[in-house]
Design a protein around this motif. Structure first.
Motif, short mmCIF file in Angstrom:
data_model
loop_
_atom_site.label_atom_id
_atom_site.label_comp_id
_atom_site.label_asym_id
_atom_site.label_seq_id
_atom_site.Cartn_x
_atom_site.Cartn_y
_atom_site.Cartn_z
N ILE B 16 -44.58 -30.00 4.30
CA ILE B 16 -45.28 -29.61 3.09
C ILE B 16 -46.70 -29.11 3.36
CG2 ILE B 16 -46.23 -30.52 0.94
CD1 ILE B 16 -43.75 -32.39 0.93
N ASP B 17 -47.05 -28.04 2.66
CA ASP B 17 -48.41 -27.52 2.75
C ASP B 17 -49.24 -28.14 1.63
OD1 ASP B 17 -50.72 -26.14 3.03
OD2 ASP B 17 -49.88 -24.15 2.64
N TYR B 18 -49.87 -29.26 1.95
CA TYR B 18 -50.61 -30.00 0.91
C TYR B 18 -51.76 -29.21 0.33
CZ TYR B 18 -47.97 -34.03 2.51
OH TYR B 18 -46.96 -34.89 2.83
N ALA B 19 -52.37 -28.37 1.18
CA ALA B 19 -53.53 -27.62 0.72
C ALA B 19 -53.15 -26.57 -0.32
CB ALA B 19 -54.22 -26.96 1.91
N ASP B 266 -52.21 -34.37 6.01
CA ASP B 266 -51.51 -33.71 7.10
C ASP B 266 -51.38 -34.59 8.35
OD1 ASP B 266 -50.95 -31.30 5.86
OD2 ASP B 266 -52.97 -30.54 6.22
N ASP B 267 -52.12 -35.69 8.38
CA ASP B 267 -52.09 -36.57 9.56
C ASP B 267 -50.97 -37.59 9.40
OD1 ASP B 267 -54.50 -35.43 10.79
OD2 ASP B 267 -55.54 -36.29 9.06
N ASP B 268 -49.82 -37.26 9.97
CA ASP B 268 -48.62 -38.07 9.76
C ASP B 268 -48.77 -39.52 10.21
OD1 ASP B 268 -47.43 -35.88 8.70
OD2 ASP B 268 -46.31 -35.34 10.52
N SER B 269 -49.66 -39.77 11.17
CA SER B 269 -49.79 -41.14 11.70
C SER B 269 -50.55 -42.06 10.73
CB SER B 269 -50.51 -41.10 13.05
OG SER B 269 -51.86 -40.70 12.86
N VAL B 329 -51.38 -41.69 -14.73
CA VAL B 329 -51.94 -41.59 -13.39
C VAL B 329 -51.98 -40.11 -13.02
CG1 VAL B 329 -49.66 -41.85 -12.31
CG2 VAL B 329 -51.72 -42.50 -11.02
N GLY B 330 -52.86 -39.74 -12.13
CA GLY B 330 -52.96 -38.33 -11.76
C GLY B 330 -51.63 -37.78 -11.26
N PRO B 331 -51.29 -36.53 -11.64
CA PRO B 331 -49.99 -35.95 -11.30
C PRO B 331 -49.75 -35.79 -9.80
CG PRO B 331 -51.42 -34.29 -12.27
CD PRO B 331 -52.10 -35.62 -12.46
N GLU B 332 -50.82 -35.61 -9.03
CA GLU B 332 -50.63 -35.46 -7.59
C GLU B 332 -50.11 -36.77 -6.99
OE1 GLU B 332 -53.98 -33.75 -5.55
OE2 GLU B 332 -52.75 -33.23 -3.80
N LEU B 336 -46.84 -37.35 -4.81
CA LEU B 336 -46.92 -37.99 -3.49
C LEU B 336 -46.01 -39.22 -3.43
CD1 LEU B 336 -50.77 -37.67 -2.86
CD2 LEU B 336 -48.95 -36.48 -1.61
N LYS B 337 -45.81 -39.85 -4.57
CA LYS B 337 -44.88 -40.99 -4.62
C LYS B 337 -43.45 -40.49 -4.40
CE LYS B 337 -42.53 -43.89 -7.96
NZ LYS B 337 -42.45 -45.29 -7.48
N ASP B 338 -43.06 -39.45 -5.17
CA ASP B 338 -41.68 -38.97 -5.09
C ASP B 338 -41.31 -38.43 -3.71
OD1 ASP B 338 -41.43 -39.68 -7.70
OD2 ASP B 338 -40.77 -37.72 -8.44
N ILE B 339 -42.29 -37.78 -3.04
CA ILE B 339 -41.95 -37.25 -1.72
C ILE B 339 -42.14 -38.31 -0.64
CG2 ILE B 339 -42.50 -34.85 -2.34
CD1 ILE B 339 -45.11 -35.19 -0.69
N GLY B 340 -42.64 -39.47 -1.02
CA GLY B 340 -42.73 -40.59 -0.08
C GLY B 340 -43.91 -40.54 0.88
N ARG B 341 -44.90 -39.69 0.60
CA ARG B 341 -46.04 -39.60 1.52
C ARG B 341 -47.00 -40.78 1.36
NH1 ARG B 341 -48.80 -40.23 4.94
NH2 ARG B 341 -50.30 -38.91 6.03
#
Lengths: 277, 414
Positions: B16-19, B266-269, B329-332, B336-341
């Protein structure tokens, strides 16, 4: 042809001194102040001269409404009024009145939770003709509009004094039934109304949209209704009627008849003023 | 709604391109958007256009940076809480000290940004809603500095809970309007502010305090708050030459959390935890945790997770902290919850209260009750991690405003 379109067509054939008849559209909140009053009130309003009925579905957070309609929603929600209650009162109304169009007005979230297509099916089945969803703008409405239209329901949208040509055009692509012009900046029940600026804007809207135009917000008596009727196809009257719901809590037949009589009086005087034009 | 959400399809976060989020109309996946009445659309369009311009405008951004440095006092420290770390006995705990900002919370980052934008747009009057009063104070502060009129809408119940902040706003010259409708808390204050805006749209700028509301607010507030995460990333690099392993922040509307999280997406770790107000516990139903226990719907101009009943009516929330007491709660965050990030969790009133005392006694830092939720969860999390790992807890505000509430709960007369 939908009941709404048929009603406007019918009014166009009825002459007054200076033109044709203007539709009178009263707004009441379902279940306000009691669940029992809504059905007899709807019939009484038709008798007093209402051409279309706008029936509110309550929402806990009515952001576009002023204190009067918000209080109505709170009273209605004390009885847990839901969309199902709106459907059932309309179904009962239709048993004896198959002609008067009914427009449901409310906010998106209750419809969202029910699901657009489920809502549209049930709304059409009970005899609702059009739906105004205050916080659903055309830009977000593709799926919602197709769900309504597939059931023969008219999606009715608002326009405001601040609406640009671009958004008026966008609305023309999706709206049917009529267009609701919010005649002033502010929330429902606000006080003043500048008739000349209403007229100017309504004429601008007519350049792009070939639908009847109803004008609401700020119409408080027979005189202001008549003033607006000069340029509008319909006048919508809300807060001034809803204020009468605080006369009592509508629990007994006698209490309900007091409220119904008051509201019928207001509508009769507006009807007379509109037809005298 | 059901037809819009297919929970079985979880996109892989790495792709995903978060930006690039949100899209042109403010959508984060199915969330966000512009669900506002036509009476507000022109004002929202005008705001969106103005915001798009300043986003890349060097003069504006330079002024914003200068104000953050010299008026707010940034950068805020990234503080290694050594004694807390020892007591917890797990990962190293770092605190991002937003409590040290001017006016005592992260809220000022956003009000400086929106205040500058209001000035640029030629608006003379500022309105704001507030829950805990921190955003109201931050708005009143900016209005005083720019010489603008300021009206703050605040739930009548919150006015009682947050009396010191009410007085601060009045000292700053703001008019505080008590909102008596509905649950008399933050959501009702937001309704009332929207009504004011609709009525006075020509000369008024509405400063929303969180990453909720119609587009462009969620994106704009996020961008102004992202300074938190950008600094934290750089500071962690300077102090430890690494990325943190985990980030923890409390979530009401979610502005301090998105501010910290966004530069790390973007930092997966880096794992992330948003901590909602657990109130008396999720089972009690008395909480303010739409992401953990709510469902999607539309409120206050955007689609997001909400606390709602089966008929779509918004239900009353409960949290010890006024700033978390919000049914949306803010839509972002919803996305982020639904995509599991990001992981969304809760801390209860009691856990927050305990963490409040712990941090105060162990580190000599009195946290806001909102931030105490993050501290509570952060301590639990750190205990499960290894000593060479590092977590950053966002200390979004200081607790001075809450001492009356705490004293009352503990039966102490001040």
């Amino acid at each position: 042809m939908s009941r709404i379109t048929a009603r406007f067509a019918e009014l166009k054939t009825q002459q007054t001194k200076s033109g044709t008849r203007t539709a009178l559209i009263p707004y009441v909140m379902t279940g306000d102040p009691s669940p029992e009053i809504t059905l007899p009130l709807m019939h009484a309003m038709v008798e007093a001269g209402a051409d279309i009925i706008e029936l509110g579905a309550p929402f806990s957070d009515p952001m576009a409404d002023g204190p009067v309609i918000q209080a109505a929603a709170e009273r209605s929600l004390q009885h847990n009024t839901s969309l199902y209650d709106v459907f059932s009162v309309v179904a009962e109304f239709r048993q004896t009145d198959d002609k008067t169009p009914i427009v449901m007005m409310g906010y998106l979230n209750p419809i969202e939770v029910m699901g657009y297509s489920s809502f549209a099916q049930q709304a059409a089945a009970c005899g609702i003709d059009g739906v105004i969803t205050v916080d659903m703008p055309p830009v977000e409405a593709a799926e919602y509009v197709s769900a309504l239209k597939s059931q023969g329901l008219d999606p009715i949208f608002l326009l405001a004094p601040t609406s640009t040509t671009e958004r008026i055009k966008k609305l023309a692509d999706v709206a049917s039934g009529f267009v609701y012009y919010v005649s002033l900046k502010g929330v429902t029940g606000a006080a003043t109304l500048d008739v000349s600026s209403v007229k100017e804007k309504v004429e601008e809207i007519r350049q792009f949209i070939d639908l009847p135009i109803g004008v609401g917000f700020g119409i408080s008596d027979a005189q202001s209704a008549a003033n607006v009727a000069v340029c509008a196809d319909a006048v919508v009257v809300g807060s001034v009627i809803v204020k009468k719901m605080t006369l009592n809590n509508g629990k007994t037949t006698q209490e309900r008849s007091i409220i119904i009589k008051e509201i019928s009086g207001i509508l009769s005087s507006m009807r007379k003023a509109l037809d005298g034009l | 709604m059901t037809q819009l959400i297919d929970k079985s399809v979880k996109q892989k976060p790495a792709a995903i391109d978060y930006a690039a989020m949100p899209d042109e109309y403010g959508h984060f996946g199915i969330y966000g958007g512009v669900f506002a009445s036509e009476t507000l659309m022109q004002a929202l369009d005008e705001l969106r256009d103005a915001y798009e311009k300043i986003k890349t405008d060097k003069v504006f951004q330079k002024q914003f940076d200068l104000d953050l440095a010299h008026y707010v006092g940034r950068p805020s420290p990234l503080y290694f809480a050594e004694r807390l770390t020892q007591q917890v006995g797990g990962a190293q705990i770092f605190l991002k000290r937003e409590d040290l900002n001017h006016t005592g919370a992260h809220k000022i980052n956003n009000t400086i940004g929106q205040g500058l934008l209001a000035k640029l747009m030629g608006k003379k009057r500022i309105i704001a809603e507030t829950g805990a009063g921190q955003h109201g104070v931050a708005s009143a502060t900016v209005a005083a500095r720019f010489g603008m009129e300021c009206i703050v809408y605040m739930g009548a119940e919150d006015i009682i809970r947050q009396a010191p902040n009410v007085y601060r706003m009045k000292l700053l010259g703001a008019k505080v309007v008590a909102v008596e409708s509905g649950s008399k808390t933050l959501k009702d204050a937001l309704n009332e502010a929207m009504r004011d805006w609709v009525t006075n749209v020509d000369d008024t700028f509405y400063i929303i305090g969180t990453v909720a509301g119609p587009h462009p607010y969620p994106a704009m507030v996020r961008d102004f708050q992202s300074i938190i995460g950008r600094e934290a990333k750089q500071q962690m690099q300077e102090q430890c030459a690494c990325l943190p392993d985990a980030l923890v922040a409390c979530i009401g509307g979610g502005s301090n959390a998105i501010g910290l999280f966004h530069p790390f997406l973007d930092d997966d770790s880096v794992t992330m935890y948003g901590v909602e107000g657990g109130g008396l516990g999720l089972d009690s139903g008395k909480h303010a945790a739409p992401l953990c226990a709510g469902s999607p719907g539309v409120l206050h101009g955007n689609r997001t997770y909400l606390m709602e009943d089966e008929n779509g009516q918004i239900i009353e929330t409960h949290s010890i902290s006024a700033g978390l007491d919000y049914p949306g709660v803010g839509p972002e965050h919803a996305w982020l919850k639904d995509i599991g990030r990001v992981n969304y969790v809760v801390a209860t009133d009691d856990e927050a209260l305990k963490a409040f005392h712990t941090l105060t006694r162990i580190e000599g830092i009195i946290p806001a009750l909102e931030s105490s939720h993050a501290v509570a969860y952060g301590m639990q999390l750190a205990a499960t991690m290894k000593p060479e790992q590092r977590i950053i807890i966002n200390l979004s505000g200081r607790g001075d405003k809450d001492i009356n509430t705490i004293a009352k709960i503990e039966g102490i007369q001040l």
